[in-house]
Design a protein around this motif. Structure first.
Motif, PDB file in Angstrom:
ATOM      1  N   GLU A  69      33.217  73.047  21.280  1.00 22.67           N
ATOM      2  CA  GLU A  69      32.991  71.937  22.207  1.00 22.67           C
ATOM      3  C   GLU A  69      31.618  72.059  22.878  1.00 22.67           C
ATOM      4  N   GLU A  70      31.259  73.274  23.232  1.00 18.55           N
ATOM      5  CA  GLU A  70      29.962  73.462  23.878  1.00 18.55           C
ATOM      6  C   GLU A  70      28.819  73.124  22.929  1.00 18.55           C
ATOM      7  N   GLU A  71      28.944  73.500  21.668  1.00 19.52           N
ATOM      8  CA  GLU A  71      27.917  73.153  20.692  1.00 19.52           C
ATOM      9  C   GLU A  71      27.805  71.639  20.528  1.00 19.52           C
ATOM     10  N   GLU A  72      28.952  70.956  20.509  1.00 22.64           N
ATOM     11  CA  GLU A  72      28.918  69.504  20.401  1.00 22.64           C
ATOM     12  C   GLU A  72      28.227  68.877  21.611  1.00 22.64           C
ATOM     13  N   GLU A  73      28.505  69.430  22.802  1.00 35.40           N
ATOM     14  CA  GLU A  73      27.873  68.894  24.011  1.00 35.40           C
ATOM     15  C   GLU A  73      26.362  69.124  23.986  1.00 35.40           C
ATOM     16  N   GLU A  74      25.950  70.288  23.522  1.00 34.13           N
ATOM     17  CA  GLU A  74      24.513  70.560  23.445  1.00 34.13           C
ATOM     18  C   GLU A  74      23.842  69.600  22.467  1.00 34.13           C
ATOM     19  N   GLU A  75      24.486  69.338  21.342  1.00 36.23           N
ATOM     20  CA  GLU A  75      23.926  68.384  20.391  1.00 36.23           C
ATOM     21  C   GLU A  75      23.830  66.991  21.009  1.00 36.23           C
ATOM     22  N   GLU A  76      24.840  66.648  21.828  1.00 36.26           N
ATOM     23  CA  GLU A  76      24.802  65.340  22.477  1.00 36.26           C
ATOM     24  C   GLU A  76      23.634  65.243  23.446  1.00 36.26           C
ATOM     25  N   TRP A  77      23.391  66.305  24.214  1.00 38.79           N
ATOM     26  CA  TRP A  77      22.261  66.291  25.140  1.00 38.79           C
ATOM     27  C   TRP A  77      20.942  66.272  24.374  1.00 38.79           C
ATOM     28  N   GLN A  78      20.891  66.923  23.239  1.00 39.22           N
ATOM     29  CA  GLN A  78      19.679  66.882  22.432  1.00 39.22           C
ATOM     30  C   GLN A  78      19.418  65.481  21.900  1.00 39.22           C
ATOM     31  N   ARG A  79      20.476  64.780  21.519  1.00 34.29           N
ATOM     32  CA  ARG A  79      20.294  63.404  21.067  1.00 34.29           C
ATOM     33  C   ARG A  79      19.783  62.518  22.191  1.00 34.29           C
ATOM     34  N   ARG A  80      20.227  62.802  23.408  1.00 33.20           N
ATOM     35  CA  ARG A  80      19.733  62.046  24.552  1.00 33.20           C
ATOM     36  C   ARG A  80      18.314  62.446  24.949  1.00 33.20           C
ATOM     37  N   ARG A  81      17.860  63.560  24.388  1.00 37.36           N
ATOM     38  CA  ARG A  81      16.552  64.110  24.737  1.00 37.36           C
ATOM     39  C   ARG A  81      16.479  64.433  26.224  1.00 37.36           C
ATOM     40  N   GLU A  82      17.540  65.011  26.729  1.00 34.25           N
ATOM     41  CA  GLU A  82      17.613  65.422  28.124  1.00 34.25           C
ATOM     42  C   GLU A  82      18.125  66.856  28.206  1.00 34.25           C
ATOM     43  N   LEU A  83      17.772  67.509  29.288  1.00 39.42           N
ATOM     44  CA  LEU A  83      18.313  68.836  29.544  1.00 39.42           C
ATOM     45  C   LEU A  83      19.713  68.704  30.121  1.00 39.42           C
ATOM     46  N   PRO A  84      20.631  69.572  29.744  1.00 41.54           N
ATOM     47  CA  PRO A  84      21.957  69.543  30.375  1.00 41.54           C
ATOM     48  C   PRO A  84      21.850  69.884  31.851  1.00 41.54           C
ATOM     49  N   PRO A  85      22.816  69.479  32.661  1.00 43.86           N
ATOM     50  CA  PRO A  85      22.698  69.690  34.121  1.00 43.86           C
ATOM     51  C   PRO A  85      22.521  71.147  34.507  1.00 43.86           C
ATOM     52  N   TRP A  86      23.108  72.076  33.751  1.00 44.05           N
ATOM     53  CA  TRP A  86      23.035  73.491  34.109  1.00 44.05           C
ATOM     54  C   TRP A  86      21.703  74.137  33.717  1.00 44.05           C
ATOM     55  N   ALA A  87      20.898  73.487  32.883  1.00 46.26           N
ATOM     56  CA  ALA A  87      19.621  74.054  32.457  1.00 46.26           C
ATOM     57  C   ALA A  87      18.446  73.538  33.276  1.00 46.26           C
ATOM     58  N   ARG A  88      18.706  72.678  34.222  1.00 47.22           N
ATOM     59  CA  ARG A  88      17.622  72.125  35.036  1.00 47.22           C
ATOM     60  C   ARG A  88      17.303  73.063  36.200  1.00 47.22           C
ATOM     61  N   PRO A  89      16.049  73.031  36.675  1.00 54.53           N
ATOM     62  CA  PRO A  89      15.660  73.971  37.742  1.00 54.53           C
ATOM     63  C   PRO A  89      16.343  73.707  39.073  1.00 54.53           C
ATOM     64  N   ARG A  90      16.839  72.483  39.303  1.00 53.17           N
ATOM     65  CA  ARG A  90      17.515  72.158  40.555  1.00 53.17           C
ATOM     66  C   ARG A  90      18.903  71.617  40.243  1.00 53.17           C
TER      67      ARG A  90
END
Length: 271
Positions: free
Chosen positions: A130-151
């Motif tokens: 599930e986590e891999e699928e979510e990461e792929e989804e964020w990559q398709r959006r071309r956005e960083l996931p909420p937990w990888a952002r500096p704030r």
């Protein structure tokens, strides 16, 4: 005889006269040899050869400084790249079967558990997929996931904290329970908050006593940004408040980090 007597008599040549004549020839302005004559004598002029040597020295020094800066930059870039490769090789952090994980180092699901528990291993494998699928989804959006952002993300707003701590001085550990009242600004099924070097025992999310709780799909630490992530089965509704309850324990650190310990000496006794 009279003519010979009218001739001028020249003074005899003395050693001092010889030295003065030599000084005049050497260009020392008629001064006798000594420190004054050396100071007043003609100084050698800087030649073109000396200027060329000076330019080469300055150029060599500048080139060495530039080379040192280049080597330092390459070393920094390589170290950063090495850390990124190591993080990618270890894989993203995720929680074990009980939703807990030490923030100091990530362990894959089932690590450190006794064998013979296939159900928990199966749940860990599902969470990884599930986590891999979510990461792929964020990559398709071309956005960083909420937990990888500096704030921290702003879709949730904390309204109130209720914190309880119990410290155990015999082994320098503590247990804690925190209840956070959250206001939902934008719908999301992720709750991200700061946490580091903690062992999470339980996580509960509830709207109120009548509506019941919101099921937690999984939790994991993300050490790169020192956050703890709660993934829910459904999105939280906008303009509603929820209560987040986390039960945890950790060490009382021996360094300036989080809940840490210190000591002092009074009359020769450490306290």
């Amino acid at each position: 005889m009279a003519l010979e007597e009218k001739r001028e008599k020249r003074p005899p040549v003395t050693p001092m006269m010889i030295e003065e004549e030599a000084a005049l020839r050497n260009g020392s302005r008629g001064l006798p040899p000594g420190p004054w004559a050396e100071a007043a004598g003609p100084r050698p002029r800087t030649t073109e050869r000396h200027i060329a040597v000076h330019k080469r020295l300055v150029l060599g020094f500048a080139v060495s400084i530039l080379a040192l800066l280049a080597v330092t930059m390459i070393a920094v870039l390589l170290s950063v790249r090495f850390e990124e490769c190591g993080t990618a090789a270890d894989g993203p952090p995720r929680a074990g079967g009980n939703g807990s994980l030490s923030g100091a180092a990530w362990q894959p699901p089932g690590a450190g558990q006794p064998p013979g528990r296939p159900e928990e291993e199966a749940r860990g494998g599902e969470a990884a997929e599930e986590e891999e699928e979510e990461e792929e989804e964020w990559q398709r959006r071309r956005e960083l996931p909420p937990w990888a952002r500096p704030r921290l993300p702003r879709h949730l707003r904390p309204l109130h904290y209720n914190l309880m701590l119990s410290a155990f001085m015999e082994n320098f550990t503590f247990s804690g329970e925190v209840n956070v009242q959250l206001e939902v600004r934008n719908a999301s099924r992720y709750i991200v908050l700061h946490a580091h070097r903690m062992h999470i025992e339980a996580v509960r999310v509830a709207e109120d006593k009548l509506a019941g709780g919101v099921r937690v799909a999984r939790t994991f630490f993300y050490p790169q940004t020192q956050v703890f992530v709660v993934v829910l089965n459904r999105s939280l509704e906008v303009q509603r408040s929820y209560n987040l309850k986390i039960i945890y324990n950790a060490l009382i650190e021996n360094e300036l980090l989080g809940f840490f310990r210190s000591s002092y000496v009074l009359h020769g006794e450490r306290r």
